[in-house]
Structures are given as structure tokens and as C-alpha cells.
Design a protein around this motif. Sequence first.
Motif, PDB file in Angstrom:
ATOM      1  N   LEU A  65       0.824  -1.218   0.000  1.00 36.45           N
ATOM      2  CA  LEU A  65       0.000   0.000   0.000  1.00 36.45           C
ATOM      3  C   LEU A  65       0.855   1.263   0.000  1.00 36.45           C
ATOM      4  O   LEU A  65       0.516   2.255  -0.649  1.00 36.45           O
ATOM      5  CB  LEU A  65      -0.955   0.002   1.190  1.00 36.45           C
ATOM      6  CG  LEU A  65      -2.144  -0.942   1.069  1.00 36.45           C
ATOM      7  CD1 LEU A  65      -2.936  -0.967   2.367  1.00 36.45           C
ATOM      8  CD2 LEU A  65      -3.039  -0.547  -0.091  1.00 36.45           C
ATOM      9  N   LEU A  66       1.978   1.251   0.729  1.00 40.39           N
ATOM     10  CA  LEU A  66       2.889   2.399   0.715  1.00 40.39           C
ATOM     11  C   LEU A  66       3.476   2.609  -0.679  1.00 40.39           C
ATOM     12  O   LEU A  66       3.549   3.745  -1.166  1.00 40.39           O
ATOM     13  CB  LEU A  66       4.006   2.221   1.736  1.00 40.39           C
ATOM     14  CG  LEU A  66       3.634   2.419   3.200  1.00 40.39           C
ATOM     15  CD1 LEU A  66       4.784   2.010   4.103  1.00 40.39           C
ATOM     16  CD2 LEU A  66       3.246   3.863   3.462  1.00 40.39           C
ATOM     17  N   PHE A  67       3.897   1.515  -1.329  1.00 46.90           N
ATOM     18  CA  PHE A  67       4.436   1.629  -2.691  1.00 46.90           C
ATOM     19  C   PHE A  67       3.370   2.146  -3.657  1.00 46.90           C
ATOM     20  O   PHE A  67       3.623   3.075  -4.424  1.00 46.90           O
ATOM     21  CB  PHE A  67       4.958   0.280  -3.192  1.00 46.90           C
ATOM     22  CG  PHE A  67       6.387   0.002  -2.846  1.00 46.90           C
ATOM     23  CD1 PHE A  67       7.403   0.869  -3.200  1.00 46.90           C
ATOM     24  CD2 PHE A  67       6.733  -1.169  -2.178  1.00 46.90           C
ATOM     25  CE1 PHE A  67       8.724   0.599  -2.884  1.00 46.90           C
ATOM     26  CE2 PHE A  67       8.047  -1.448  -1.853  1.00 46.90           C
ATOM     27  CZ  PHE A  67       9.049  -0.557  -2.213  1.00 46.90           C
ATOM     28  N   ILE A  68       2.189   1.548  -3.637  1.00 46.83           N
ATOM     29  CA  ILE A  68       1.134   1.951  -4.571  1.00 46.83           C
ATOM     30  C   ILE A  68       0.724   3.408  -4.322  1.00 46.83           C
ATOM     31  O   ILE A  68       0.613   4.196  -5.266  1.00 46.83           O
ATOM     32  CB  ILE A  68      -0.080   1.005  -4.464  1.00 46.83           C
ATOM     33  CG1 ILE A  68       0.286  -0.373  -5.022  1.00 46.83           C
ATOM     34  CG2 ILE A  68      -1.277   1.576  -5.215  1.00 46.83           C
ATOM     35  CD1 ILE A  68      -0.760  -1.435  -4.763  1.00 46.83           C
ATOM     36  N   GLY A  69       0.529   3.770  -3.061  1.00 47.04           N
ATOM     37  CA  GLY A  69       0.162   5.148  -2.737  1.00 47.04           C
ATOM     38  C   GLY A  69       1.239   6.145  -3.129  1.00 47.04           C
ATOM     39  O   GLY A  69       0.955   7.196  -3.717  1.00 47.04           O
ATOM     40  N   GLY A  70       2.483   5.815  -2.818  1.00 47.20           N
ATOM     41  CA  GLY A  70       3.598   6.709  -3.146  1.00 47.20           C
ATOM     42  C   GLY A  70       3.773   6.893  -4.642  1.00 47.20           C
ATOM     43  O   GLY A  70       3.885   8.024  -5.133  1.00 47.20           O
ATOM     44  N   ASN A 124       3.880  -6.863 -10.212  1.00 54.69           N
ATOM     45  CA  ASN A 124       3.161  -6.232 -11.319  1.00 54.69           C
ATOM     46  C   ASN A 124       2.172  -5.169 -10.846  1.00 54.69           C
ATOM     47  O   ASN A 124       1.686  -4.391 -11.654  1.00 54.69           O
ATOM     48  CB  ASN A 124       2.434  -7.280 -12.156  1.00 54.69           C
ATOM     49  CG  ASN A 124       3.395  -8.045 -13.040  1.00 54.69           C
ATOM     50  OD1 ASN A 124       4.486  -7.579 -13.326  1.00 54.69           O
ATOM     51  ND2 ASN A 124       2.998  -9.216 -13.456  1.00 54.69           N
ATOM     52  N   MET A 125       1.876  -5.140  -9.555  1.00 54.11           N
ATOM     53  CA  MET A 125       0.981  -4.092  -9.044  1.00 54.11           C
ATOM     54  C   MET A 125       1.640  -2.717  -9.089  1.00 54.11           C
ATOM     55  O   MET A 125       0.956  -1.706  -9.229  1.00 54.11           O
ATOM     56  CB  MET A 125       0.557  -4.408  -7.618  1.00 54.11           C
ATOM     57  CG  MET A 125      -0.405  -5.551  -7.521  1.00 54.11           C
ATOM     58  SD  MET A 125      -0.898  -5.716  -5.800  1.00 54.11           S
ATOM     59  CE  MET A 125      -1.635  -7.318  -5.841  1.00 54.11           C
ATOM     60  N   ILE A 126       2.967  -2.662  -8.934  1.00 51.94           N
ATOM     61  CA  ILE A 126       3.655  -1.371  -8.967  1.00 51.94           C
ATOM     62  C   ILE A 126       4.432  -1.147 -10.262  1.00 51.94           C
ATOM     63  O   ILE A 126       4.864  -0.038 -10.527  1.00 51.94           O
ATOM     64  CB  ILE A 126       4.586  -1.186  -7.745  1.00 51.94           C
ATOM     65  CG1 ILE A 126       5.661  -2.262  -7.702  1.00 51.94           C
ATOM     66  CG2 ILE A 126       3.789  -1.133  -6.469  1.00 51.94           C
ATOM     67  CD1 ILE A 126       6.718  -2.028  -6.660  1.00 51.94           C
ATOM     68  N   LEU A 127       4.584  -2.194 -11.074  1.00 51.05           N
ATOM     69  CA  LEU A 127       5.357  -2.071 -12.312  1.00 51.05           C
ATOM     70  C   LEU A 127       4.839  -0.997 -13.263  1.00 51.05           C
ATOM     71  O   LEU A 127       5.644  -0.250 -13.819  1.00 51.05           O
ATOM     72  CB  LEU A 127       5.439  -3.424 -13.026  1.00 51.05           C
ATOM     73  CG  LEU A 127       6.286  -3.455 -14.293  1.00 51.05           C
ATOM     74  CD1 LEU A 127       7.736  -3.123 -13.972  1.00 51.05           C
ATOM     75  CD2 LEU A 127       6.180  -4.796 -14.978  1.00 51.05           C
TER      76      LEU A 127
END
Length: 161
Positions: A65-70, A124-127
Motif C-alpha cells: 500500500l505504501l508503494f502503490i500510494g507513493g 506487477n501491481m507497482i510495475l
Amino acid sequence: MKAVFSHKCKIAGILLVVAATCITVFFVVYRVGISGEGLSVLLSAGEAKFFEIQKNSFADEMILLLFIGGFTLIVFSKEKKELKILKTIRIKALFKTILVYTVWMAVVVLFSSGKKFMILLTFNMILPHILYLAFFYHTKSKELKRRRLHKIQWKILKSIS
């Protein structure tokens, strides 16, 4: 494609990504989990239990969640100096991202399985965010370099005539 957030949100996004990276390194190196009670979906012996409260580590979810939000804040934030050409650059970067990501997903689906497949699916969620940022800043630097060169050439031509 229009930038939604102000430039200050980009700084917050960078801080979230740095925090997620630090927590990931700490989590991997020291194998320490952050545990607490939470809702989860359980499958056991053919019986599905939905939203059962149980104690488990939620470090993975927090990191993701931190990666996706950031990354979302970074991608959708304005640049410090918002130029008209950036809209075109954003669209080009988006199309390149979609193309590369689609090919990548096809490769992942065709050539991976089991635990490796699940790890790649999580990555792949943050790629797409990472690809978009790489394409955007690469295209932006090329365009700005081309514009500076054009400006210098124009000055030289003016001075000659």
C-alpha cells in the motif's frame, strides 16, 4: 492526461516510496513481521471462511500500500514547472507503458508458475507506475534537450544575420 495533484504531493509520494523501501529492506534482512489482528479470507479443507478475524503479519500489505500510494502520488502530480508539452509527453509515456506492460504480463503468464508467478503478480501491481515514470522522465529529458539545442541554434542564426 492531466496532472491531478500539486507538486507538493510528489514529495509526499517520494517519502512514501522511500519508507516502503526501508521497511522492505528491514523486513527482508531481519525477517521481522508486523503482526496484528485483521480481517482475512481463509480457505481450509474445502471450507471457505470469509472475513474471519485472526492474528497475522500485515507487513506485506502495508509495504504494498505504501508503494502503490507513493507511486500514484508521484505519477499524478504536477511538475515544478508545468509546460504545455508535458501533456503530450504524458500521453506518449502512458502508451509506451501500456504496450510494454501488456507484453510483460503475457510473458509472466506464459512462462512462470507457482510461487514465482505469485511474486511476479505482486510486483506487477507497482510495475506500471515504475514504467510510466521511466518513460515520462526519459521522454521529458530528450524533449527538453532538443528544445535547448533548438534555442541555441536559433541564437546562433540570429547572431550571424
